[in-house]
Structures are given as C-alpha cells and as structure tokens.
Design an enzyme around this catalytic site. Sequence first.
Site, PDB file in Angstrom:
ATOM      1  N   TRP A  40       7.234   3.997  -7.243  1.00 30.42           N
ATOM      2  CA  TRP A  40       6.941   4.287  -5.795  1.00 30.42           C
ATOM      3  C   TRP A  40       7.736   5.227  -5.302  1.00 30.42           C
ATOM      4  O   TRP A  40       7.389   6.459  -4.555  1.00 30.42           O
ATOM      5  CB  TRP A  40       6.645   3.053  -5.070  1.00 30.42           C
ATOM      6  CG  TRP A  40       5.422   2.423  -5.446  1.00 30.42           C
ATOM      7  CD1 TRP A  40       5.180   1.128  -5.876  1.00 30.42           C
ATOM      8  CD2 TRP A  40       4.089   3.207  -5.408  1.00 30.42           C
ATOM      9  NE1 TRP A  40       3.884   0.910  -6.252  1.00 30.42           N
ATOM     10  CE2 TRP A  40       3.163   1.969  -6.087  1.00 30.42           C
ATOM     11  CE3 TRP A  40       3.379   4.061  -4.660  1.00 30.42           C
ATOM     12  CZ2 TRP A  40       1.838   2.110  -6.092  1.00 30.42           C
ATOM     13  CZ3 TRP A  40       2.007   4.174  -5.046  1.00 30.42           C
ATOM     14  CH2 TRP A  40       1.472   3.241  -5.569  1.00 30.42           C
ATOM     15  N   ASP A  78      10.153   2.993   2.732  1.00 27.95           N
ATOM     16  CA  ASP A  78       8.942   2.409   2.383  1.00 27.95           C
ATOM     17  C   ASP A  78       8.861   0.904   2.471  1.00 27.95           C
ATOM     18  O   ASP A  78       9.118   0.238   1.262  1.00 27.95           O
ATOM     19  CB  ASP A  78       8.423   3.146   1.183  1.00 27.95           C
ATOM     20  CG  ASP A  78       7.084   2.666   0.701  1.00 27.95           C
ATOM     21  OD1 ASP A  78       6.452   1.895   1.036  1.00 27.95           O
ATOM     22  OD2 ASP A  78       6.596   3.217  -0.217  1.00 27.95           O
ATOM     23  N   LYS A 101      -0.976  -5.455   1.634  1.00 33.19           N
ATOM     24  CA  LYS A 101      -0.649  -6.507   0.869  1.00 33.19           C
ATOM     25  C   LYS A 101      -0.075  -7.712   1.985  1.00 33.19           C
ATOM     26  O   LYS A 101      -0.312  -8.573   1.731  1.00 33.19           O
ATOM     27  CB  LYS A 101       0.697  -5.978   0.401  1.00 33.19           C
ATOM     28  CG  LYS A 101       0.247  -4.845  -0.645  1.00 33.19           C
ATOM     29  CD  LYS A 101       1.529  -3.990  -1.326  1.00 33.19           C
ATOM     30  CE  LYS A 101       1.219  -2.620  -1.812  1.00 33.19           C
ATOM     31  NZ  LYS A 101       0.268  -2.703  -3.007  1.00 33.19           N
TER      32      LYS A 101
HETATM   33  C1  LIG Z   1       5.927   0.401  -2.387  1.00 35.56           C
HETATM   34  C2  LIG Z   1       4.482   1.182  -2.206  1.00 35.56           C
HETATM   35  N1  LIG Z   1       4.456   2.352  -1.671  1.00 35.56           N
HETATM   36  C3  LIG Z   1       3.450   2.895  -1.438  1.00 35.56           C
HETATM   37  C4  LIG Z   1       2.335   2.562  -2.020  1.00 35.56           C
HETATM   38  C5  LIG Z   1       0.991   3.164  -1.970  1.00 35.56           C
HETATM   39  O1  LIG Z   1       0.241   2.869  -1.016  1.00 35.56           O
HETATM   40  P1  LIG Z   1      -1.247   3.304  -0.522  1.00 35.56           P
HETATM   41  O2  LIG Z   1      -2.040   2.937  -1.563  1.00 35.56           O
HETATM   42  O3  LIG Z   1      -1.651   2.649   0.917  1.00 35.56           O
HETATM   43  O4  LIG Z   1      -1.275   4.862  -0.472  1.00 35.56           O
HETATM   44  C6  LIG Z   1       2.089   1.271  -2.649  1.00 35.56           C
HETATM   45  C7  LIG Z   1       1.052   0.693  -3.238  1.00 35.56           C
HETATM   46  O5  LIG Z   1       0.767  -0.064  -3.978  1.00 35.56           O
HETATM   47  C8  LIG Z   1       3.445   0.331  -2.888  1.00 35.56           C
HETATM   48  O6  LIG Z   1       3.454  -0.821  -3.576  1.00 35.56           O
END
Ligand SMILES: Cc1ncc(COP(=O)(O)O)c(C=O)c1O
Length: 361
Positions: A102, A172, A196
């Site tokens: 991520w 994040d 989540k």
């Molecule tokens: C730590 C993290 N950041 C970003 C995201 C991306 O999120 P989104 O699907 O809401 O764009 C996720 C998705 O699982 C994630 O676990």
Amino acid sequence: MTRAYNFNAGPAALPLEVLQQAQEQFVDFQGAGMSIMEMSHRSPTYEQVNNEAQSLLRQLYGIPDNYHVLFLQGGASTQFAMLPMNLLRDGHPAAYVHTGAWADKAIKESKLIGETVVAATTASDNFMRMPSLSEIVVPSNASYLHLTSNETIGGTQFHEFPDTGDIPLIVDMSSDILSRPVDVSKFGVIYAGAQKNLGPSGVTLVIIRDDLAKDSPKSIPAMLRYDTHAKSNSLYNTPPSFSVYMVGLMLNWIKSKGGVAQIEQFNRDKTKLIYDAIDGSGGFYQGCAQEQSRSLMNITFRLGNEELEKKFIKESEAEGFVGLKGHRDVGGLRASTYNAVPLESCQALAQFMTHFQKQNG
Ligand SMILES: Cc1ncc(COP(=O)(O)O)c(C=O)c1O
C-alpha cells in the site's frame, strides 16, 4: 441464519446489531416514508445524519476543533493522489515510508505529482517488519512525511509514530482506523477507506488539520481539493449518503462497546488467540510478520507447503470460515480481525487451527 466466521480483508465483517438496525430502518427512515437512500442530501434529515457521524467521530477519536472531518469518495486510492496534489510544494519533497504494497501505491502516485523521496524502507526484509522510528530520515524541507500505519497485505503495523515536528505527518489508516486510540493532534492528515473498520465501502474518511485544508493550489479541479470539501461540510456534491449513514451506526456501536480504548482491548484479546495458536504450534504454523511489527488487524501466516495451505482453506471453508486465503501477491493465509469481527470467530479459528494441526501435523 448462521453467520459466517468472516475474516475478509475488506469489505469486511460488520456487527450483526448494526446490520439489523439498518434493516429495521431500510424502507422507512425515522417515519419519513422513504429510505435514507431516497432522500435529498440537502434535506435537514440527511444533514443531521452527516453531522452526527462527524460529531461521534470527534468524540470517539478525540479529534481537536482545528481539524475537519471529511467524508469523501474514491477510496483511499484517490487520497494517494489527492495528498500530493494538495500538499506537495515545489522545492519541498514529499517523504514516504516504504513498508509494503500500500505504501508502494501511495509513493507511485506521489511521483506523478512531484519530487518524492523514500524516508525509510523495509524492502530488504521483504516488508515483514515496520522500520524503527530511528530508521526514518525525513529531509528538513519535506512537504510532509507519509506512512501506512497498517500494511493490510503483509500483516505489519506501526505501534508508535514518529514526531515530525513542523513537518505534517500523514497516515493511511485504512486498515486500522479506530482500532486503537491515537493522539490526533500529532497528525496533519489521517485517511481511511471505511470498508474495514468503519462501515461499508463507498465512503473515505479524511481527518485534516485546518491549515492543510485551506490553500489547495488553484490549478486542482474542485473535486480533488481539500478546501472544496472542508468549506462545504462534505456536501459539495452528492455524497455516498447510505455509506455515511452506516458509518454513523457503526460509530454508535463502537460507543456502545465503551469506545476506542475498549475496542483496542477486544482487538488484542481476539488476535492473541490466533497468534497463540501460531506460536504454540511448534512451527506447524509460521507467522509472516516479525514479532515486534505484528498487526492487530491482519494476521498473516504460512503452513509448511502450498498443498497444505490449500487444504487448510478448503476445510476451513467447509466449517464456515471465509476470507482466510492470503492476498494473491503474497500467498499463504491471512485472518483479518477488524473491529467488528467477534471474539467467537477468533475462538473458532484458533480451535480449527489446533484441530487441523492434530490431523495434519
Ligand atoms: C492500507 C490500505 N491503503 C489503501 C487501500 C486502498 O483503499 P481503497 O480500496 O479504499 O482505495 C487499502 C485497501 O485495502 C489498504 O488496505
């Protein structure tokens, strides 16, 4: 009805009570003769839903008055781009901690916008740990430092955060928001997709200090500017009203459980059951993350070989377990134990793991 033992990584389990409450109000919201989904987002009723969700969040997370609470769309992935668009300044690089899949995506987006530097990386450890705070080197002229508090795929989590002084710390928290108390005043921006720990997909939470939401560069389109949403109380355009409403129900549920500190204790109790099953297995199960970086949200582990892992997944599915297959990029197994995953699901998984070991060890 039998509820699945839901260990999905996201969208993920929601509390049964929350789903039932939504079901009761689904067709007729507060006697309006219509669903919340059918209502104007300019109506006083929806405005109240929007404001209540924000004020509950402020209360539960201790968000100071000089922060905006925004409900946006586009997921955390849109934040990967919005952050540098709004906050990366010429001559002031954006600094990122590179901790896994991520963080990697966030870095790639920032590079499209401007100068981006890596302040620390754990690539040489295959991202199976978070860096210690002393490993993080932030240029003194950085626009901000970005990190990913919980790497959902690797199963690693920061258990403390750096003090970045005047440089805004941007985190994040998509996979650990509201899973433990944090001192919001230490952060410039906290963001998270809701799907989540906070509710269903469709809404992205952004908690942003007001000086950072003030002066977005004039060249950015309206929808991608923080100041647009901050000025309009997240009602600039049609919001994901049903998702925001569900977040409100979820926040009330967290409140009813005693708040975020209590939720953290539940999360610790839940994950301990599974980590104990791994650690007590004499090597039959192997935890992927290094111990000091283990996540309280995503427990990643492996078995001796892929055949055995496939057997584990197949047999666990037959017993009502869902979502235990590891992410396609890393393989193995993963149990996501977000806020709404009940203790009983974790007890059942720990028992299943012990039983499976007896049969196959
Ligand atoms: C730590 C993290 N950041 C970003 C995201 C991306 O999120 P989104 O699907 O809401 O764009 C996720 C998705 O699982 C994630 O676990």
